[in-house]
Design an enzyme around this catalytic site. Sequence first.
Site: not given
Length: 202
Positions: A90-91
């Site tokens: 996600v990052e």
Amino acid sequence: MATTVLDPARPGTEELAPRGSPWFLLASVVLLLIGTGGLFHANTSGCCEASLGGETSRTVPVPEPWGDDVLAAAELSGLPPEIVAAQLDVESRWEPRAVSPAGAQGLAQFMPDTWKRYGRGDPFDPRAAIRAQGIYLKDLRRMVQELAPASAQEEIDLVLAAYNAGPTAVLRHGGIPPFAETRGYVAQIRELAATKYAGVGA
């Protein structure tokens, strides 16, 4: 359109190529190659998976160079490895050179000030970033204990929210802050951890 003419004396039969004809030889070679290919596939399927060993299979679909780093960060932080892997996805989508519009850097998207405290070396070095992620997550776990989370899942959600919005915001709101980005961030990581990264560390 071609029409097949049957021999009226033997209905339902067609003339077969004699054994010495080129067509018969070609058909024999083709069948031999098909059989050999199938035998080769049967004898080699599974060989690659077996040769990779248990460690690699435990970190699929984490990009291969960083599987062990993810497991180490999970052990260091005390969080499940599937959460650590999903968070990196996600990052940065596993992009070591990622930079956000806000200035967060690298695989684990550290802001420069946070990197100074938790990181060593270059924030764009994937292994250094994953290690710093593990250290930071461990510290965030300690911070959110002030809120006395009722379950392990609630603790994980608070830690993820603190990673995204900052621990001060989580403590000030007494839980996940009412920010759409932070709530979406936590939900997305939980979903990926339960699906795409469910087998990591198993």
